[in-house]
Design a protein around this motif. Structure first.
Motif, PDB file in Angstrom:
ATOM      1  N   ASN A   1      -3.382   3.905  -0.606  1.00 52.24           N
ATOM      2  CA  ASN A   1      -4.233   2.725  -0.753  1.00 52.24           C
ATOM      3  C   ASN A   1      -4.007   2.057  -2.117  1.00 52.24           C
ATOM      4  OD1 ASN A   1      -6.444   0.907  -0.286  1.00 52.24           O
ATOM      5  ND2 ASN A   1      -7.665   2.198  -1.626  1.00 52.24           N
ATOM      6  N   ARG A   2      -3.958   2.878  -3.167  1.00 55.74           N
ATOM      7  CA  ARG A   2      -3.697   2.376  -4.516  1.00 55.74           C
ATOM      8  C   ARG A   2      -2.916   3.448  -5.259  1.00 55.74           C
ATOM      9  NH1 ARG A   2      -5.899  -1.815  -7.496  1.00 55.74           N
ATOM     10  NH2 ARG A   2      -7.436  -2.206  -5.853  1.00 55.74           N
TER      11      ARG A   2
ATOM     12  N   VAL B   1       7.006  -0.573 -10.660  1.00 52.74           N
ATOM     13  CA  VAL B   1       6.282  -1.674 -10.026  1.00 52.74           C
ATOM     14  C   VAL B   1       7.228  -2.565  -9.233  1.00 52.74           C
ATOM     15  CG1 VAL B   1       4.868  -3.713 -10.471  1.00 52.74           C
ATOM     16  CG2 VAL B   1       4.475  -1.614 -11.774  1.00 52.74           C
TER      17      VAL B   1
ATOM     18  N   THR C   1       7.050  -2.794  -5.107  1.00 50.08           N
ATOM     19  CA  THR C   1       6.654  -4.050  -4.460  1.00 50.08           C
ATOM     20  C   THR C   1       7.776  -4.638  -3.625  1.00 50.08           C
ATOM     21  OG1 THR C   1       7.215  -5.181  -6.535  1.00 50.08           O
ATOM     22  CG2 THR C   1       4.898  -4.630  -6.153  1.00 50.08           C
TER      23      THR C   1
ATOM     24  N   ALA D   1       2.742  -5.153  -0.233  1.00 48.06           N
ATOM     25  CA  ALA D   1       1.291  -4.995  -0.335  1.00 48.06           C
ATOM     26  C   ALA D   1       0.872  -3.834  -1.231  1.00 48.06           C
ATOM     27  CB  ALA D   1       0.688  -4.804   1.054  1.00 48.06           C
ATOM     28  N   ALA D   2       1.818  -3.200  -1.913  1.00 46.83           N
ATOM     29  CA  ALA D   2       1.481  -2.060  -2.770  1.00 46.83           C
ATOM     30  C   ALA D   2       0.595  -2.512  -3.934  1.00 46.83           C
ATOM     31  CB  ALA D   2       2.751  -1.400  -3.292  1.00 46.83           C
ATOM     32  N   ARG D   3      -0.455  -1.729  -4.212  1.00 45.50           N
ATOM     33  CA  ARG D   3      -1.380  -2.038  -5.297  1.00 45.50           C
ATOM     34  C   ARG D   3      -1.346  -0.906  -6.327  1.00 45.50           C
ATOM     35  NH1 ARG D   3      -7.132  -3.114  -3.038  1.00 45.50           N
ATOM     36  NH2 ARG D   3      -6.718  -1.086  -2.061  1.00 45.50           N
ATOM     37  N   PHE D   4      -1.447  -1.282  -7.609  1.00 44.00           N
ATOM     38  CA  PHE D   4      -1.323  -0.315  -8.699  1.00 44.00           C
ATOM     39  C   PHE D   4      -2.587  -0.306  -9.551  1.00 44.00           C
ATOM     40  CE2 PHE D   4       3.065  -0.972  -7.572  1.00 44.00           C
ATOM     41  CZ  PHE D   4       3.654   0.264  -7.772  1.00 44.00           C
ATOM     42  N   GLU D   5      -2.880   0.870 -10.089  1.00 39.68           N
ATOM     43  CA  GLU D   5      -3.891   1.057 -11.123  1.00 39.68           C
ATOM     44  C   GLU D   5      -3.144   1.638 -12.316  1.00 39.68           C
ATOM     45  OE1 GLU D   5      -7.781   0.581 -12.429  1.00 39.68           O
ATOM     46  OE2 GLU D   5      -6.981   0.109 -10.433  1.00 39.68           O
TER      47      GLU D   5
ATOM     48  N   GLU E   1     -10.216   5.308  -4.967  1.00 37.89           N
ATOM     49  CA  GLU E   1      -9.239   4.426  -4.339  1.00 37.89           C
ATOM     50  C   GLU E   1      -7.803   4.840  -4.637  1.00 37.89           C
ATOM     51  OE1 GLU E   1      -9.934   0.425  -5.400  1.00 37.89           O
ATOM     52  OE2 GLU E   1     -11.851   0.268  -4.323  1.00 37.89           O
TER      53      GLU E   1
END
Length: 441
Positions: free
Chosen positions: A166-167, A183, A187, A192-196, A223
């Motif tokens: 998910n993240r 990153v 991507t 749709a990949a999301r990073f924290e 998340e």
């Protein structure tokens, strides 16, 4: 001669002598307080009684002014956000076989001192030994053996990496090539990949505390499904934080799967062994944590085509099987067997009806005969022929009179005849003469 240092296999450990037992605190009160000088002197005396110690750390500040008789250093712990002030003779720094500078890892021998004027504690050292590459590598190998013996490298402890997180938590240096590679590649493979992202120091004395804090924060984020620990290549000294024991145990204790992507293919810090997945490079880590959208789309198309072909084949086989079944006589004319059996069923039904009627007629006749026989021998028929039943009345009880002794004179009687009952009383009794018996001649 200085006492030998106590050996340890753990990087960043400190060897000390056992301090004396704490003295009993002096008595004081609000009415009789102690002055600052007294407390300062007592603290200085207590610290002065401590023995000399060997301490390992990393030099973060160095103040060596020309013409001064004292050099001031700050020695920082390699695994925790803690530091210690150090003073020494400038000659110790100038005479070192290996040039010392900020960032150098050293082992020092000295004694703690408390300066009463400033109220500060400092470690006065008389010997400084730089930690060489060979010794660092040997310590890493000893730590690796220790963690392996504890089972922290066991593949059964490795947590699976989610197929599509998910993240993605990313711990790396600020504006580093490792961050850009992870990153960008992730991507590109999955838009749709999301990073924290948590930017930390990735080398030096502050690296381990910052990385530990970042791991704890990302591991607590519900998340975040996977954490990537990424850094580009570097020297052995640069990669030392990723072989720290505290960091390795934090990786094992984390609930979120962690991917170690430190350095290049030849680099193998201990974090690679305790992590749930080792990536050769940060780019390889990006490929491991997210699927390739193009490849997955092609795979879906292939699977869809194979499913369509399999479905068409199955429908064709079932259609042929149905055609074969329908061509059989029993399905081509399913009523023919019923027509053939119809007459036989009618004949058997008529025969069964006749058998039932005959059996019922016979049983009815038998029942009538039995009813007539029962009526002929019943008490009602006997009374109709002129007989009567005499009963003795004794209150509510009624007993049949069977002999003259049962009804002495005056007994109340009830005489039942065919059409009713007669109440009477016994006036007397008369015994019948017995029949004469025949004598054999």
């Amino acid at each position: 001669m200085h006492p030998a240092s106590v050996g340890t296999d753990r990087i960043g450990a400190v060897s000390t002598e056992t301090p004396p037992s704490a003295a009993k605190p002096p008595s004081s009160s609000a009415e009789n307080p102690m002055p600052v000088r007294t407390i300062a002197v007592k603290v200085a005396q207590w610290i002065d009684r401590l023995g000399a110690v060997w301490v390992e750390g990393q030099i973060t500040q160095m103040n060596l002014r020309p013409g001064t008789r004292t050099a001031f250093l700050v020695l920082r712990d390699t695994a925790a956000d803690m530091s210690l002030s150090v003073t020494c003779d400038p000659g110790l720094l100038r005479s070192s076989a290996v040039p010392l500078q900020e960032g150098s890892r050293v082992v020092v021998y000295g004694k703690l001192s408390f300066f009463t004027g400033r109220g500060t504690v400092s470690l006065r050292v008389t010997e400084i030994r730089p930690v060489g590459i060979g010794e660092l590598l040997a310590r890493i190998e000893r730590l690796k053996a220790l963690l392996a013996a504890e089972g922290l490298f066991d593949p059964r402890l490795k947590r699976p990496i989610p197929f599509l997180p998910n993240r993605i938590g990313l711990i790396t240096g600020r504006a580093s090539a490792a961050e850009h590679d992870v990153v960008t590649v992730a991507t590109q493979r999955w838009p749709a990949a999301r990073f924290e992202i948590r930017n930390t120091a990735v080398q030096g004395p502050t690296a381990v505390p910052q990385i530990l804090e970042a791991i704890a924060a990302l591991d607590a984020n519900p998340e975040v499904d996977v954490i990537v620990l990424a850094r580009g290549g570097g020297s052995v000294e640069d990669l030392l934080p990723f072989s720290d024991e505290t960091l390795c145990r934090a990786i094992v204790s984390a609930k979120t799967p962690i991917v170690s992507a430190i350095g290049h293919e030849p680099d193998n810090p201990i974090s690679d062994y305790v992590a749930d997945l080792r990536a050769a490079t940060p780019t390889d880590a990006a490929k491991r944590v997210v699927p390739d959208a193009a490849a997955e789309t092609a795979l879906l198309q292939e699977l869809r085509s194979r499913a369509n072909a399999a479905l068409r084949g199955w429908v064709d086989r079932e259609a042929r099987a149905l055609t074969q079944l329908r061509s059989r006589p029993v399905l081509a004319d399913p009523l023919r067997l019923l027509d053939q059996r119809h007459d036989e069923v009618e004949r058997l039904r008529a025969a069964a009806q006749r058998a039932v009627d005959h059996r019922l007629s016979g049983e009815s006749t038998t029942t009538r005969h039995l009813r007539e026989k029962l009526a002929a021998v019943g008490p009602a028929a006997t009374l109709a022929r002129g007989y009567a039943v005499v009963q003795r009345v004794n209150g509510k009880d009624r007993e049949v009179v069977r002999a003259i002794e049962d009804s002495p004179p005056g007994t109340q009687l009830r005489i039942r005849v065919a059409d009713g009952a007669i109440s009477a009383a016994a006036l007397g009794s008369q015994s019948l003469a017995p029949r004469p018996t025949r004598k054999d001649s």
